[in-house]
Design a protein around this motif. Structure first.
Motif, short mmCIF file in Angstrom:
data_model
loop_
_atom_site.label_atom_id
_atom_site.label_comp_id
_atom_site.label_asym_id
_atom_site.label_seq_id
_atom_site.Cartn_x
_atom_site.Cartn_y
_atom_site.Cartn_z
N ALA A 1 0.68 -1.25 0.01
CA ALA A 1 0.08 -0.03 0.02
C ALA A 1 0.83 1.25 -0.14
O ALA A 1 0.73 2.18 -0.65
CB ALA A 1 -0.88 -0.13 1.18
N GLN A 2 2.06 1.33 0.79
CA GLN A 2 3.05 2.26 0.91
C GLN A 2 3.62 2.57 -0.79
O GLN A 2 3.80 3.72 -0.87
CB GLN A 2 3.91 2.12 1.98
CG GLN A 2 3.17 2.46 3.36
CD GLN A 2 4.18 2.13 4.47
OE1 GLN A 2 5.12 2.41 4.47
NE2 GLN A 2 3.58 1.40 5.74
N GLU A 3 3.97 1.56 -1.17
CA GLU A 3 4.74 1.48 -2.28
C GLU A 3 3.84 2.23 -3.62
O GLU A 3 4.15 2.81 -4.28
CB GLU A 3 5.32 0.28 -2.99
CG GLU A 3 6.31 -0.67 -1.98
CD GLU A 3 7.65 0.21 -2.50
OE1 GLU A 3 7.87 1.05 -3.40
OE2 GLU A 3 8.61 0.23 -1.69
N LYS A 4 2.42 1.58 -3.27
CA LYS A 4 1.50 2.29 -4.34
C LYS A 4 1.52 3.83 -4.13
O LYS A 4 1.33 4.30 -5.01
CB LYS A 4 0.25 1.41 -4.13
CG LYS A 4 -0.74 1.63 -5.36
CD LYS A 4 -2.16 1.00 -5.03
CE LYS A 4 -3.08 1.41 -6.14
NZ LYS A 4 -4.36 0.64 -6.10
N LEU A 5 1.27 4.23 -2.81
CA LEU A 5 1.07 5.54 -2.65
C LEU A 5 2.19 6.25 -3.19
O LEU A 5 2.08 7.28 -3.98
CB LEU A 5 0.89 5.73 -1.37
CG LEU A 5 0.75 7.24 -0.74
CD1 LEU A 5 -0.72 7.75 -1.28
CD2 LEU A 5 0.73 7.26 0.99
N LEU A 6 3.54 5.79 -3.07
CA LEU A 6 4.74 6.40 -3.08
C LEU A 6 4.71 6.52 -5.06
O LEU A 6 5.21 7.47 -5.58
CB LEU A 6 6.21 5.94 -2.93
CG LEU A 6 6.35 5.89 -1.39
CD1 LEU A 6 7.62 5.17 -0.82
CD2 LEU A 6 6.60 7.52 -1.36
N ALA A 7 4.39 5.59 -5.55
CA ALA A 7 4.19 5.47 -6.96
C ALA A 7 3.47 6.55 -7.71
O ALA A 7 3.70 7.26 -8.60
CB ALA A 7 3.94 3.90 -7.57
N GLN A 8 2.08 6.71 -6.93
CA GLN A 8 1.33 7.60 -7.35
C GLN A 8 1.93 9.08 -7.11
O GLN A 8 1.53 10.06 -7.76
CB GLN A 8 -0.06 7.54 -6.31
CG GLN A 8 -0.78 6.14 -6.76
CD GLN A 8 -2.02 5.98 -5.82
OE1 GLN A 8 -2.04 6.35 -4.84
NE2 GLN A 8 -3.12 5.41 -6.42
#
Length: 599
Positions: free
Chosen positions: A156-163
């Motif tokens: 979830a955190q990786e996805k947030l950083l990607a966004q």
């Protein structure tokens, strides 16, 4: 040669153009590969959530990923190079745009692979490696993924950083717009006294003018423009550093520098050894600048005096064939096989040689894993074009040897190693010309050219590396960067590097504000390490002969199948010690001593 009216692309004989039709003889073949890549990516979702099911499943996924990426690479490379032939061609613009769009779509569709692999238990991956022969070629890649595991966040955190990635990259885009669109220089005068527009493109040529007033006016106009925006640029760069620091903390690194070097598993000692060795040799740089002041005959050496050649370039044009003959002589220490492949590349039309209307300027080496390693250049019959030829063919020969010996997944090169192959060629070429040039003026010109390559690459890029380290250290220790603080830091560094021969001025403190590489943090040091490694390798080949040459050729075959520092050890260079930089500094010292002896 350079003053003739440019020819259209169709007027250039085919033997002077690269043969990229070998990649695609017709557009419908390109369309077929593009469609296959897109379809492959759409079907790739069947692997999502199943990479850890079995060793064979993981092998299937990695092999299929390579097939898709190889198609995508070929499609993009061809479209990019076709547009570079004539940037006005709207059909080629459309093809390139479609290729770039496919890259974005396919990268997004397949982005789950690395996070999913990293999320697997380590013992499962090791078991897969022991039990599935097809995974053996991916061993380094998979073990590298495990190495980075501690710095990968929950999904979830990786996805947030990607966004957030586009927003986090905004400082670089803001600088690009400021630097290339909004920054306005006042007009200056050329050597004929004509008023001209000062641009990023013509600035360095004006700084190389034999007319000191031309240099002074261009220098003043350049830095006055940056001074007028210094607070805006300072604030922008400050947030760039803050982003680096916070991103490193989020990923559990000790520092922004450690985070940056971690991608290539580069020990921080490599960075520190570079700075230390270069600082130890600053007295020699100061000697050279004192000599420069003497040769130029100026009462005060100013920053606008440091780029002008000490000897005017003797008039001597060379044909492309003469450049190839000289290259063969200069690169002879690399052996028969290297020269045979080099000359085959010339005859097989790897190179797009001459400028034409609409053609991309400059030079590069490019190509896909399964194509020839092509070279774009704009040969104009000058000595610099000979060095462009050996430099870019150094990259292409590296690609040739790598692709002949490595699978697709290791068929590329890291920035840390890529410049070594090109700079070894330049170094060997320079040594040959210095030893064999009989015209005293040309010999002095080449000698000064070689010394300047050291100054602008090894010393200048290391000074930049010091600036980056100190700005990031300051923020990591609780400081807040301001334009005034960075001006002072840069001015102190410039004074230390250039020494007492240089008369201090009030404008050079703004130079940091015009360096675009600072927005790709901890990047520039690799130019200096690469130059050091290449100098050490060239020295070794010239003194030790076949054993050193064979070790170097083995290095050229490795691609990315190991970490950069390990790969350079194959070539006999250990960048984890001060040795290579020290050796490069000894070469620089000997060149300065030779120049001193001529005056």
């Amino acid at each position: 040669m350079g003053n003739k009216k440019l020819k259209s692309r169709t007027e250039i004989p085919s033997e002077h153009k690269w043969n990229i039709e070998k990649m695609y003889a017709a557009d419908d073949l390109w369309e077929k590969d593009l469609a296959a890549a897109i379809t492959g990516a759409e079907n790739y979702d069947r692997f999502r959530g199943h990479l850890g099911d079995s060793a064979s499943m993981l092998a299937d996924a990695l092999e299929e990923s390579d097939r898709i990426e190889l198609l995508l690479e070929r499609v993009f490379v061809y479209a990019r190079m076709k547009q570079d032939e004539d940037n006005r061609n709207s059909h080629q613009q459309e093809m390139l745009g479609r290729a770039e769009n496919a890259i974005a779509r396919i990268s997004s569709a397949m982005s789950f692979v690395l996070p999913e692999i990293i999320a697997l238990p380590e013992d499962r991956i090791l078991s897969f490696l022991d039990n599935e022969p097809r995974l053996q070629i991916y061993r380094h890649m998979l073990l590298d993924a495990l190495r980075r595991k501690a710095h990968v966040l929950p999904e979830a955190q990786e996805k947030l950083l990607a966004q957030m990635s586009e927003v986090l990259g905004a400082t670089g885009q803001i600088f690009t717009m400021l630097n290339n669109a909004d920054l306005k220089f006042t007009n200056v005068h050329d050597e004929d006294g004509d008023e001209i527009s000062l641009t990023h493109g013509n600035y360095i040529n004006l700084m190389r003018s034999q007319n000191r007033e031309v240099r002074k006016e261009a220098y003043t106009a350049c830095y006055e423009a940056y001074r007028s925006l210094i607070n805006t640029i300072g604030t922008n760069y400050s947030y760039n550093v803050k982003r680096d620091v916070v991103s490193a903390q989020i990923r559990h690194y000790d520092s922004a520098r450690q985070a940056s070097l971690a991608s290539g598993n580069i020990p921080e000692s490599v960075y520190d050894n570079l700075i230390s060795a270069v600082n130890d040799t600053l007295p020699t740089l100061h000697d050279y600048l004192t000599l420069r002041k003497k040769i130029l005959g100026v009462d005060e050496l100013k920053m606008y005096d440091v780029y002008v050649p000490l000897v005017s370039m003797p008039e001597r044009d060379i044909t492309f064939r003469e450049a190839v003959e000289l290259a063969n002589k200069g690169l002879a220490p690399l052996g028969e096989d290297y020269l045979a492949q080099f000359n085959r590349g010339i005859e097989d039309r790897w190179i797009d040689i001459y400028e034409n209307e609409g053609k991309t300027s400059g030079a590069y080496s490019f190509g896909s894993y399964d194509s020839d390693p092509y070279v774009l250049m704009n040969f104009d019959g000058k000595l610099e074009d000979l060095f462009t030829l050996v430099h870019e063919m150094g990259h292409s020969m590296n690609s040739f040897y790598t692709r002949a010996n490595q699978p697709f997944c290791y068929g590329d090169h890291s920035i840390f190693t890529a410049e070594v192959a090109s700079t070894v060629n330049e170094s060997l070429m320079m040594r040959y010309l210095l030893e064999n040039e009989r015209d005293p003026e040309m010999h002095r010109y080449i000698l000064n050219m070689y010394i300047e390559a050291f100054r602008t690459t090894l010393f200048r890029q290391t000074m930049f590396a010091e600036f980056e380290k100190q700005t990031h250290d300051y923020v990591e220790n609780g400081g807040s960067l301001t334009a005034e603080w960075m001006n002072s830091l840069y001015n102190d560094l410039n004074n230390r590097y250039f020494g007492p021969a240089l008369t201090e001025d009030s404008l050079i403190q703004y130079e940091w504000a015009r360096i675009p590489h600072f927005y790709r943090s901890f990047y520039v040091y690799q130019y200096a390490t690469g130059y050091s490694a290449a100098t050490a390798i060239a020295d070794s080949i010239l003194t030790k002969g076949a054993p050193a040459r064979d070790a170097y050729l083995e290095f050229l075959k490795c691609g990315t199948n190991d970490y950069p520092v390990e790969l350079l050890r194959i070539a006999g260079v250990d960048m984890d010690t001060p040795g290579p930089v020290d050796q490069a500094m000894k070469t620089f010292t000997s060149l300065v001593e030779e120049l001193k002896g001529l005056y």
